[in-house]
Design a protein around this motif. Sequence first.
Motif: not given
Length: 353
Positions: A4-9, A11-24
């Motif tokens: 997944l690009p959202f937690d990719h090493p 690609l997450s720099g472009l498409l991820g979001d740690e604050e919201i991602g942590s909720l999942f």
Amino acid sequence: MSILPFDHPFLSGLLGDEEIGSLFAAEADIGMMVLFERALAEFQAKAGVIPADAGMAIDRQLADFVADVDDLRAGTARDGVVVPSLVKQLRQAVGDPHASYVHFGATSQDVIDTSLALRLTTAAALLEQRLKQVIEVLAKIEARDGQIETMAHTRMQAAIPVPASRKIASWRNPLVRHRERLAEVVDGIRVLSFGGAAGTFEKLGEKGPVVSALLAKHFGLSQAIPPPHSERDGLTVFASWLSLVTGSLGKTGQDIALMAQNEIGEVKLATGGGSSAMPHKVNPVGAETLVSLARFNATLVAGMHQSLVHENERSGAAWTLEWMLLPQMVIATAASLRTAESLLGSVSFVARA
């Protein structure tokens, strides 16, 4: 490495979001499910459904519970849901003579859906704050550049000169409307799920609604009787709202990318992306990202409408589809709002020569 690009090493720099991602993250989900089980025991004890000492023992023994995630993974592969394995671990942690009262009168969907409702409510509050910030940035741009003359384009052709405020209004106004309707949208997801196997409180009888009301008040959720086990319209409305937000931001990104073209030059980007082959370029990476995220959510929202189709009182297939789609949509929306605020902070309109 993630697919997944959202937690990719990277690609997450472009498409991820740690604050919201942590909720999942698994830790957040497990934590909320355990909180549900502790609260369930507490309020069942208060209502006289289970012994008072059982309620206290469950709360005490589960306060520092740490799950065996490998076991949960194996159990989910077997059962299709995580809760049977989780409850087994919880009962082992509580021990005799109170273990049998853990999860009493509840079903897997009660636990999973309540955990989701709590985490989505937090996510919605964070998204609302980011939406507010983007709207404020646009207001500042309008105050600074609103009177600069730009060329309106209809069907990709030059039309008539208009002030920049006309462009900015088409970016800001939909976001204002999305923010105004969010409270109603959140009402559809901030709902307690509790009712037992088929939502009828079959093990609690007349005390079921009492326990349900106590749980709802404790978690700040609304009470629904019967619980919305197979009624997924609230979640789908939320998914549609997410796609509307990213779609509106995608329109902004598309406009900025077009206006920033060298031969157009109606906006200037203070920052942008570099090229490995053409070092003179300032690529509109943020604007392009907004377009990509808009199109991504637009494709997933159709799947969320598919997840409305539950057979009878619960569908494993529709429910699983929801798990696959909705977290990605939330993170995509968070990334879009974050990107929009950053991009707009670098945008300035250029007066026509």
